[in-house]
Design a protein around this motif. Structure first.
Motif, PDB file in Angstrom:
ATOM      1  N   TRP A   1       0.826  -1.205   0.000  1.00 25.49           N
ATOM      2  CA  TRP A   1       0.000   0.000   0.000  1.00 25.49           C
ATOM      3  C   TRP A   1       0.865   1.261   0.000  1.00 25.49           C
ATOM      4  O   TRP A   1       1.887   1.329   0.692  1.00 25.49           O
ATOM      5  CB  TRP A   1      -0.905   0.022   1.223  1.00 25.49           C
ATOM      6  N   ASP A   2       0.422   2.234  -0.739  1.00 24.06           N
ATOM      7  CA  ASP A   2       1.067   3.547  -0.742  1.00 24.06           C
ATOM      8  C   ASP A   2       0.143   4.530  -0.045  1.00 24.06           C
ATOM      9  O   ASP A   2      -0.928   4.861  -0.550  1.00 24.06           O
ATOM     10  CB  ASP A   2       1.348   3.989  -2.184  1.00 24.06           C
ATOM     11  N   ARG A   3       0.541   5.002   1.125  1.00 23.89           N
ATOM     12  CA  ARG A   3      -0.231   5.990   1.881  1.00 23.89           C
ATOM     13  C   ARG A   3       0.365   7.394   1.736  1.00 23.89           C
ATOM     14  O   ARG A   3      -0.079   8.326   2.416  1.00 23.89           O
ATOM     15  CB  ARG A   3      -0.276   5.610   3.358  1.00 23.89           C
TER      16      ARG A   3
ATOM     17  N   SER B   1       3.539  -0.797  -5.770  1.00 30.28           N
ATOM     18  CA  SER B   1       2.719   0.057  -4.919  1.00 30.28           C
ATOM     19  C   SER B   1       1.319   0.234  -5.488  1.00 30.28           C
ATOM     20  O   SER B   1       1.117   0.329  -6.699  1.00 30.28           O
ATOM     21  CB  SER B   1       3.377   1.425  -4.735  1.00 30.28           C
TER      22      SER B   1
ATOM     23  N   ARG C   1      -3.536   3.219  -1.188  1.00 27.27           N
ATOM     24  CA  ARG C   1      -4.364   2.597  -0.153  1.00 27.27           C
ATOM     25  C   ARG C   1      -5.825   2.976  -0.316  1.00 27.27           C
ATOM     26  O   ARG C   1      -6.721   2.133  -0.134  1.00 27.27           O
ATOM     27  CB  ARG C   1      -3.884   3.024   1.249  1.00 27.27           C
ATOM     28  N   SER C   2      -6.089   4.215  -0.677  1.00 26.56           N
ATOM     29  CA  SER C   2      -7.467   4.694  -0.733  1.00 26.56           C
ATOM     30  C   SER C   2      -8.294   4.034  -1.826  1.00 26.56           C
ATOM     31  O   SER C   2      -9.520   4.025  -1.756  1.00 26.56           O
ATOM     32  CB  SER C   2      -7.488   6.213  -0.932  1.00 26.56           C
TER      33      SER C   2
ATOM     34  N   SER D   1      -7.292   0.787  -3.203  1.00 29.35           N
ATOM     35  CA  SER D   1      -6.550  -0.450  -3.440  1.00 29.35           C
ATOM     36  C   SER D   1      -7.403  -1.545  -4.057  1.00 29.35           C
ATOM     37  O   SER D   1      -6.946  -2.279  -4.941  1.00 29.35           O
ATOM     38  CB  SER D   1      -5.910  -0.948  -2.138  1.00 29.35           C
TER      39      SER D   1
ATOM     40  N   THR E   1      -6.540  -8.147   0.161  1.00 33.85           N
ATOM     41  CA  THR E   1      -7.715  -7.310   0.371  1.00 33.85           C
ATOM     42  C   THR E   1      -8.368  -7.701   1.686  1.00 33.85           C
ATOM     43  O   THR E   1      -8.209  -8.838   2.151  1.00 33.85           O
ATOM     44  CB  THR E   1      -8.736  -7.490  -0.775  1.00 33.85           C
TER      45      THR E   1
ATOM     46  N   ASP F   1       2.099  -1.974   7.137  1.00 37.34           N
ATOM     47  CA  ASP F   1       1.643  -2.375   5.815  1.00 37.34           C
ATOM     48  C   ASP F   1       2.519  -3.464   5.194  1.00 37.34           C
ATOM     49  O   ASP F   1       2.080  -4.174   4.289  1.00 37.34           O
ATOM     50  CB  ASP F   1       1.598  -1.169   4.876  1.00 37.34           C
TER      51      ASP F   1
END
Length: 538
Positions: free
Chosen positions: A65-67, A101, A104-105, A107, A126, A423
């Motif tokens: 995930w990329d936050r 990557s 996250r929002s 995914s 997921t 993550d």
């Protein structure tokens, strides 16, 4: 309980999957967690491997995930922690790891696109059961059964409680991430300082709770404007504000009943309407927030809590710690305390706990030739010592209770780590300290000093654990639930809110009308399908 949007997800994944098929450490104060690793070495407990274990060189791509919280000069794919993991996998198993990557929002949406286009990494994940189920049903996932048998020893040893949810028709199609500290879904809180002023004991039953609520309304022990005995919000994506209360009117005769009416459907289980009717009575007596049903964003609810106007509320277990801290600071004394007073008909309690499983970790069908390598990667993460080093870094220390000490965001950035190291841990959050009350309580007290001291959190631990219960769960999702589930769940929340806030003379007629609407929307089909499935497995 925030629900996954199954209907939308399942329809997207159904098409996507079809396309895919075409293509334990010693704890001590200020001691290091993994001395050799921190010093640059790579061997720790249960990690040594033989040359035969390594096998041929293989490269696997792993979703991350990329936050947007990578340290300056780094990325979520390449930073101090990912490079350590890559080194471990290369040295131990001759596996090259590359990270891919995904925002996250979005995914799940991105996962659907990658799967449908045949470009998904070799390991994806997921939290949405509908996504997993539909990929599995449509042949989009690699069968991990043999790889799990051959290379999943640590998963079986440390994370076995969660793995049944990744099985369908006798095949292991996902490895389940296991949660850490066991936690109930929702907890009730009461103004202990108001109880003391009223000369009342902590309630143990619903009758005693109602007596307290009535006293709060009549005597206003806090001397506040607009006193609210029981604060409730109108969030339309969660049953948190009423489910513990309503559920205490429901008696499950057996596991089948508990499965058929598991948490999302408890509000329509036999007996639940009596609990809703009691809430209607309290509402019409002025004991519950008057306009709660319109407070869908919880703005009023939050303001009431922090203003000190509220005597009691139900919420997610730890979500309101910040509100309690603000109120304690404002008033200069301890205010809210946890309470368990929703007794069943036999006098016992039933406190619904989170399931042990978290996310579904999957290998796409297109990567089935790399199943063994993927399993080695996941199995390595299952060991609690490795899991701890991933979440806290190999440089971390522990406190006197054996709890890992987390670096501050500034310290992480200075060392080249992203803020959200969790993550990268996609298998096991159940570390050694997460099963020890003393360690958990000590961590809470340090993390939330404004909420309470060690004694407060020790009591919190005990109260929240009374009547620990988990609904039976299985990986199956019926067609009826896929088709109607999300809409029905949303309608059930509205059903309860409407019944709580109607006038008493409207209740019976409105209940019948609204229940019929639920049935017409697919409720009975869902319940029948759940009952039919349970009968096939017993």
């Amino acid at each position: 309980m925030k629900k996954a949007r199954l209907l939308k997800s399942c329809m997207a994944v159904f098409a996507a999957a079809a396309l895919v098929t075409g293509c334990g450490s010693n704890a001590g104060k200020e001691t290091t967690a993994a001395t050799t690793a921190a010093a640059g070495g790579t061997e720790t407990k249960a990690e040594a491997t033989t040359a035969a274990d390594k096998g041929e060189e293989v490269t696997i791509k792993v979703m991350v995930w990329d936050r947007g919280d990578a340290a300056p000069g780094t990325t979520v794919e390449k930073n101090t922690q990912t490079e350590w993991i890559k080194q471990q996998m290369k040295e131990k198993y001759n596996i090259n790891v590359e990270y891919v990557s995904v925002p996250r929002s979005s995914s799940d949406d991105k996962l659907n696109i990658m799967m449908s286009g045949g470009s998904a990494p070799d390991i994806v994940f997921t939290y949405n059961q509908g996504i997993f189920y539909n990929f599995a049903q449509n042949g989009g996932l690699a069968d991990l059964t043999q790889a799990y048998e051959n290379y999943g020893a640590d998963i079986k040893k440390y994370v076995s409680d969660a793995q049944n949810m990744g099985q369908l028709e006798g095949k292991q199609l996902a490895i389940m991430k296991q949660r850490g500290v066991e936690s109930p879904r929702h907890t009730a809180f009461i103004r202990k300082d108001w109880l003391d002023k009223l000369g009342m004991q902590m309630p143990k039953t619903k009758e005693e709770l109602v007596a307290y609520l009535e006293a709060v309304k009549e005597k206003n022990p806090g001397g506040v404007d607009n006193v609210i005995p029981w604060a409730m919000s109108g969030r339309n994506d969660t049953e948190k504000g009423y489910l513990n209360f309503v559920g205490s009117y429901v008696n499950f005769a057996n596991d089948k009943d508990a499965y058929v009416y598991s948490e999302a459907y408890t509000a329509v289980a036999p007996g639940a309407v009596d609990g809703i009717k009691k809430l209607n009575e309290l509402y019409n007596k002025g004991l519950i927030s008057k306009d709660f049903a319109t407070d869908t964003q919880e703005d009023i609810y939050k303001a009431q809590l922090t203003a000190g106007n509220v005597g009691f509320y139900l919420d997610d277990t730890e979500r309101t710690f910040d509100f309690i801290s603000v109120l304690n600071q404002t008033l200069g004394n301890s205010t809210f305390a946890p309470v368990q007073c929703f007794e069943l008909s036999d006098g016992s309690y039933r406190t619904t706990f989170e399931q042990r499983y978290g996310m579904f970790v999957m290998v796409p069908k297109t990567s089935e030739k790399k199943a063994d390598a993927c399993m080695k990667y996941l199995n390595w993460q299952a060991d609690p010592e490795v899991a701890e080093n991933i979440v806290y870094t190999t440089e971390h220390k522990r406190d006197e209770n054996g709890v890992p000490l987390k670096f501050s965001d500034e310290e992480l950035y200075a060392k080249g780590y992203p803020k959200t190291l969790d993550d990268l841990n996609i298998v096991n959050l159940a570390m050694d300290w997460t099963t020890k009350k003393e360690s958990i309580v000590g961590k809470w007290a340090k993390d939330y000093p404004g909420v309470g001291d060690t004694n407060w959190f020790s009591n919190f631990y005990d109260v929240r654990s009374e009547g620990k219960f988990r609904y039976p769960v299985y990986s199956n999702i019926s067609q009826a639930e896929s088709d109607y589930g999300q809409n029905v769940e949303n309608m059930m929340i509205e059903y309860v809110y409407k019944l709580i806030s109607c006038t008493p003379d409207q209740f019976d007629a409105l209940q019948k009308t609204e229940y019929d609407n639920l049935v017409n929307a697919g409720l009975q089909k869902i319940l029948d399908a759940r009952a039919e499935y349970f009968d096939t497995i017993k």
